[in-house]
Design an enzyme around this catalytic site. Structure first.
Site, PDB file in Angstrom:
ATOM      1  N   ASN A  39      34.879  17.884  -6.249  1.00  0.00           N
ATOM      2  CA  ASN A  39      34.971  16.443  -6.014  1.00  0.00           C
ATOM      3  C   ASN A  39      34.682  15.680  -7.305  1.00  0.00           C
ATOM      4  OD1 ASN A  39      32.367  17.503  -5.497  1.00  0.00           O
ATOM      5  ND2 ASN A  39      31.794  15.806  -4.177  1.00  0.00           N
ATOM      6  N   GLU A  41      33.904  11.810  -8.342  1.00  0.00           N
ATOM      7  CA  GLU A  41      33.602  10.472  -7.839  1.00  0.00           C
ATOM      8  C   GLU A  41      33.890   9.403  -8.884  1.00  0.00           C
ATOM      9  OE1 GLU A  41      29.614  10.895  -6.254  1.00  0.00           O
ATOM     10  OE2 GLU A  41      30.402  12.001  -4.522  1.00  0.00           O
ATOM     11  N   CYS A  50      38.214  14.269  -3.217  1.00  0.00           N
ATOM     12  CA  CYS A  50      37.540  15.432  -2.644  1.00  0.00           C
ATOM     13  C   CYS A  50      37.934  16.713  -3.371  1.00  0.00           C
ATOM     14  CB  CYS A  50      37.923  15.580  -1.172  1.00  0.00           C
ATOM     15  SG  CYS A  50      37.163  14.368  -0.081  1.00  0.00           S
ATOM     16  N   GLU A  52      38.954  19.488  -2.062  1.00  0.00           N
ATOM     17  CA  GLU A  52      40.188  20.068  -1.517  1.00  0.00           C
ATOM     18  C   GLU A  52      41.408  19.418  -2.163  1.00  0.00           C
ATOM     19  OE1 GLU A  52      37.597  18.856   0.071  1.00  0.00           O
ATOM     20  OE2 GLU A  52      37.189  19.899   1.953  1.00  0.00           O
ATOM     21  N   CYS A  83      37.110  16.458   5.250  1.00  0.00           N
ATOM     22  CA  CYS A  83      37.284  15.129   5.838  1.00  0.00           C
ATOM     23  C   CYS A  83      38.671  15.029   6.472  1.00  0.00           C
ATOM     24  CB  CYS A  83      37.090  14.044   4.777  1.00  0.00           C
ATOM     25  SG  CYS A  83      38.484  13.845   3.656  1.00  0.00           S
ATOM     26  N   CYS A  86      41.608  15.161   4.049  1.00  0.00           N
ATOM     27  CA  CYS A  86      41.850  16.492   3.471  1.00  0.00           C
ATOM     28  C   CYS A  86      42.453  17.441   4.500  1.00  0.00           C
ATOM     29  CB  CYS A  86      40.562  17.063   2.885  1.00  0.00           C
ATOM     30  SG  CYS A  86      40.161  16.298   1.290  1.00  0.00           S
TER      31      CYS A  86
HETATM   32  N1  THU Z   1      33.636  15.766  -0.086  1.00  0.00           N
HETATM   33  C1  THU Z   1      34.500  16.735  -0.493  1.00  0.00           C
HETATM   34  O1  THU Z   1      34.782  16.866  -1.696  1.00  0.00           O
HETATM   35  N2  THU Z   1      35.040  17.543   0.432  1.00  0.00           N
HETATM   36  C2  THU Z   1      34.692  17.550   1.746  1.00  0.00           C
HETATM   37  O2  THU Z   1      35.206  18.370   2.494  1.00  0.00           O
HETATM   38  C3  THU Z   1      33.702  16.579   2.259  1.00  0.00           C
HETATM   39  C4  THU Z   1      33.290  15.524   1.294  1.00  0.00           C
HETATM   40  C5  THU Z   1      32.998  14.938  -1.114  1.00  0.00           C
HETATM   41  C6  THU Z   1      33.493  13.513  -1.248  1.00  0.00           C
HETATM   42  C7  THU Z   1      32.305  12.861  -1.922  1.00  0.00           C
HETATM   43  O3  THU Z   1      32.394  13.051  -3.319  1.00  0.00           O
HETATM   44  C8  THU Z   1      31.104  13.624  -1.400  1.00  0.00           C
HETATM   45  O4  THU Z   1      31.609  14.836  -0.867  1.00  0.00           O
HETATM   46  C9  THU Z   1      30.313  12.895  -0.336  1.00  0.00           C
HETATM   47  O5  THU Z   1      31.139  12.448   0.676  1.00  0.00           O
END
Ligand code: THU
Length: 130
Positions: A39, A41, A50, A52, A83, A86
């Protein structure tokens, strides 16, 4: 290296100054090649991506559009499910029976499939009349 270990490794490179929640994902393309994503941000929070999504981008950029296996790992009390967005992204490139391994850094594992994660998926067939 296992798909889960690939996800575990790339997770360390997650850019998460806001949530501090590192996620790693690895997917296997139909060729057998493994693609990884973490991920990433952003100070404008909705612009974050994310793990994925990153792995899928790496696969498509490498010229593959079919995935056969998925692994996701995070340091959470229970295996983190992808999520909603994804789930739809994974379903774009993977069949319903594609195995998905969700894991925690403590060693908990949950085995599921893309179909179980996204029942009733919207797909190209729903646009048949257009
Ligand atoms: N996140 C992911 O990268 N993948 C997931 O399956 C769930 C959430 C990340 C997004 C964000 O950077 C952090 O987790 C908190 O939501």
């Amino acid at each position: 290296m296992s798909l889960l270990d690939a996800a575990r490794e790339v997770r360390e490179r997650a850019y998460v100054p806001y949530s501090k929640f590192k996620v790693g994902a690895a997917i296997r393309g139909a060729s057998g090649t493994v693609y990884r994503g973490c991920n990433v941000e952003n100070v404008a929070y909705p612009e974050g991506t994310c793990a994925e999504a990153g792995a899928i981008s790496a696969m498509v950029a490498a010229g593959e559009t079919v995935l056969t296996e998925v692994a996701v790992i995070a340091d959470s009390p229970s295996p983190v499910p992808p999520c909603g967005g994804c789930r739809q992204k994974l379903a774009e490139f993977g069949a319903g029976d594609v195995p998905v391994l969700l894991a925690t850094t403590d060693g908990a594992e949950m085995h599921t499939t893309i179909g179980d994660l996204l029942p009733g998926r919207f797909d190209a067939g729903h646009m048949a009349r257009t």
